[in-house]
Motif scaffolding. Structure first.
Motif, PDB file in Angstrom:
ATOM      1  N   VAL A 109      -3.031  97.415 -26.406  1.00 48.70           N
ATOM      2  CA  VAL A 109      -3.854  98.587 -26.745  1.00 48.70           C
ATOM      3  C   VAL A 109      -3.238  99.357 -27.904  1.00 48.70           C
ATOM      4  CG1 VAL A 109      -4.736 100.784 -25.891  1.00 48.70           C
ATOM      5  CG2 VAL A 109      -4.793  98.762 -24.417  1.00 48.70           C
ATOM      6  N   ILE A 110      -1.915  99.542 -27.870  1.00 51.78           N
ATOM      7  CA  ILE A 110      -1.236 100.254 -28.960  1.00 51.78           C
ATOM      8  C   ILE A 110      -1.413  99.501 -30.276  1.00 51.78           C
ATOM      9  CG2 ILE A 110       1.027 100.952 -29.840  1.00 51.78           C
ATOM     10  CD1 ILE A 110       1.848 101.475 -26.936  1.00 51.78           C
ATOM     11  N   ILE A 162      -3.860  97.485 -31.153  1.00 52.47           N
ATOM     12  CA  ILE A 162      -5.254  97.608 -31.626  1.00 52.47           C
ATOM     13  C   ILE A 162      -5.511  99.000 -32.187  1.00 52.47           C
ATOM     14  CG2 ILE A 162      -7.656  97.604 -30.870  1.00 52.47           C
ATOM     15  CD1 ILE A 162      -6.903  95.385 -28.882  1.00 52.47           C
ATOM     16  N   LEU A 163      -4.978 100.039 -31.543  1.00 59.51           N
ATOM     17  CA  LEU A 163      -5.158 101.406 -32.053  1.00 59.51           C
ATOM     18  C   LEU A 163      -4.477 101.598 -33.408  1.00 59.51           C
ATOM     19  CD1 LEU A 163      -4.689 103.521 -28.793  1.00 59.51           C
ATOM     20  CD2 LEU A 163      -6.828 102.970 -29.986  1.00 59.51           C
ATOM     21  N   ILE A 164      -3.282 101.040 -33.557  1.00 60.36           N
ATOM     22  CA  ILE A 164      -2.601 101.123 -34.858  1.00 60.36           C
ATOM     23  C   ILE A 164      -3.412 100.397 -35.923  1.00 60.36           C
ATOM     24  CG2 ILE A 164      -0.555 100.349 -36.132  1.00 60.36           C
ATOM     25  CD1 ILE A 164       1.083 100.852 -33.623  1.00 60.36           C
ATOM     26  N   SER A 165      -3.985  99.250 -35.572  1.00 57.89           N
ATOM     27  CA  SER A 165      -4.800  98.499 -36.526  1.00 57.89           C
ATOM     28  C   SER A 165      -6.032  99.303 -36.939  1.00 57.89           C
ATOM     29  CB  SER A 165      -5.217  97.164 -35.903  1.00 57.89           C
ATOM     30  OG  SER A 165      -4.090  96.390 -35.536  1.00 57.89           O
ATOM     31  N   CYS A 166      -6.684  99.939 -35.968  1.00 59.79           N
ATOM     32  CA  CYS A 166      -7.860 100.762 -36.293  1.00 59.79           C
ATOM     33  C   CYS A 166      -7.482 101.922 -37.206  1.00 59.79           C
ATOM     34  CB  CYS A 166      -8.499 101.286 -35.010  1.00 59.79           C
ATOM     35  SG  CYS A 166      -9.262  99.994 -33.984  1.00 59.79           S
ATOM     36  N   LEU A 167      -6.329 102.540 -36.960  1.00 58.64           N
ATOM     37  CA  LEU A 167      -5.875 103.628 -37.823  1.00 58.64           C
ATOM     38  C   LEU A 167      -5.625 103.142 -39.246  1.00 58.64           C
ATOM     39  CD1 LEU A 167      -4.862 106.542 -38.252  1.00 58.64           C
ATOM     40  CD2 LEU A 167      -2.607 105.751 -37.444  1.00 58.64           C
TER      41      LEU A 167
END
Length: 374
Positions: free
Chosen positions: A347-348, A350-355
């Motif tokens: 999850v971390i 994927i969130l970093i990738s989205c950012l």
């Protein structure tokens, strides 16, 4: 799927296959040296070594797959950027989010591969490997049938066989049994045979001498014999496995019967929960590391020399995610109800990738922030 998506996906899959092959080869060579030494020194054939190697491959592939996914995403993105293909696509109006579709699909494809390996193939291979290891450990005959070597099939027992005929006749046999320190005995004979019967495996020696040392009485007695039988079935464990490891338990059994497994085999509920969700978390991590590699490189601008600062940053994020994975496992073992944290690294990531994709999709905002910083 557009033509560029298909082209990007093919690049990713080809590179993934290449990096997987290279990493598996490197790890296999490192591990096979000690495995080969253990198998061959135990009197087994090269066929047994190849069988053991094949059974360890699912575990090895599962270990290297996330690294291969990450390396493929980074290498493919860097090459497309260096050859201006990524720049052309961005100039025609495609956003980093739009170009990420091929990477997401790539992560899903590798996730399906990981699911087959982590959920089904690896538990089955580990179970079969443990069965074969128990059989090999109990194969007393294979351990003894080595010409010209002093063998130690058990603590305090030494066996030497000078020559073995094709019909199984053993010549120049020496056996030293020192398991009873106060009363050790040694046998030597000109010929011997291995006899397997219902009572066990016996070494039948012909025309020899038995030397018995009584340390308490400080005497050495010798006995000539025409034939003598020595039981060797107790030298190693010939029974089956008493317990199986966590990795050998089938996934469906972990889902349905965790309480029964815990009571019957002594595993804690936390260990069983951790093992079950670890198998599924490997699937999510394949998607996450691929996106991290792609999104981090999209932060950079076009350069003929590549995106080495972004590559270093992506590798740093990968190391941090691996560190988080190692941290959350003990937490779940202590508190099974917190199994959701096992998916935190994915999850971390994927969130970093989205950012990073959000930042990469706003070059004007990024440029203005850089000017303010100057």
């Amino acid at each position: 799927m557009s033509r560029f998506d298909g082209y990007f996906l093919r690049q990713l899959l080809v590179l993934f296959g290449f990096f997987t092959l290279v990493l598996v080869g490197v790890f296999w060579i490192t591990r096979s040296v000690s495995l080969f030494d253990r198998v061959i020194s135990g009197g087994q054939s090269a066929i047994v070594f190849l069988e053991f190697t094949a059974l360890t491959l699912p575990t090895l592939i599962r270990t290297v797959m996330p690294m291969a996914v990450f390396a493929a995403a980074v290498y493919a993105t860097n090459r497309l950027s260096r050859e201006s293909e990524m720049t052309v696509m961005l100039a025609t109006g495609s956003s980093p989010w739009r170009l990420a579709r091929a990477v997401v699909l790539f992560g899903l494809v590798t996730g399906v591969m990981m699911a087959a390996i982590s959920v089904f193939l690896r538990p089955a291979s580990v179970e079969q490997l443990e069965i074969r290891q128990a059989e090999v450990a109990g194969d007393v005959t294979a351990q003894l049938l080595n010409e010209g070597e002093f063998l130690h099939p058990a603590d305090g027992v030494t066996v030497y066989i000078g020559r073995i005929d094709l019909d199984g006749t053993l010549h120049e046999v020496f056996v030293s049994d020192r398991r009873d320190p106060a009363n050790s005995v040694s046998y030597s004979s000109s010929t011997a045979y291995l006899v397997n019967n219902a009572a066990g495996i016996n070494l039948v020696m012909l025309d020899g001498v038995a030397l018995r040392l009584d340390k308490d009485g400080r005497t050495l007695s010798s006995t000539l014999f025409q034939d003598a039988s020595y039981d060797i079935s107790a030298l190693t464990s010939t029974g089956g496995m008493n317990t199986r490891s966590l990795e050998a338990i089938p996934t469906m059994e972990l889902i349905r019967d965790r309480e029964a497994i815990a009571s019957a085999e002594g595993f804690s509920p936390g260990e069983l929960t951790d093992e079950l969700h670890q198998r599924f978390s490997w699937i999510a991590i394949c998607v996450a590391v691929g996106l991290v590699g792609y999104a981090t490189l999209m932060l950079g601008s076009f350069s003929r020399f590549g995106l080495w600062p972004q590559i270093l940053g992506a590798f740093t994020i990968l190391v941090l995610l691996e560190g988080v994975r190692g941290f959350v496992s003990p937490v779940v073992i202590d508190e099974p109800g917190l199994w959701i944290v096992l998916y935190a690294p994915a999850v971390i990531g994927i969130l970093i990738s989205c950012l990073f994709l959000a930042v990469a999709g706003r070059p004007i905002w990024r440029r203005s922030r850089a000017e303010v910083a100057v």
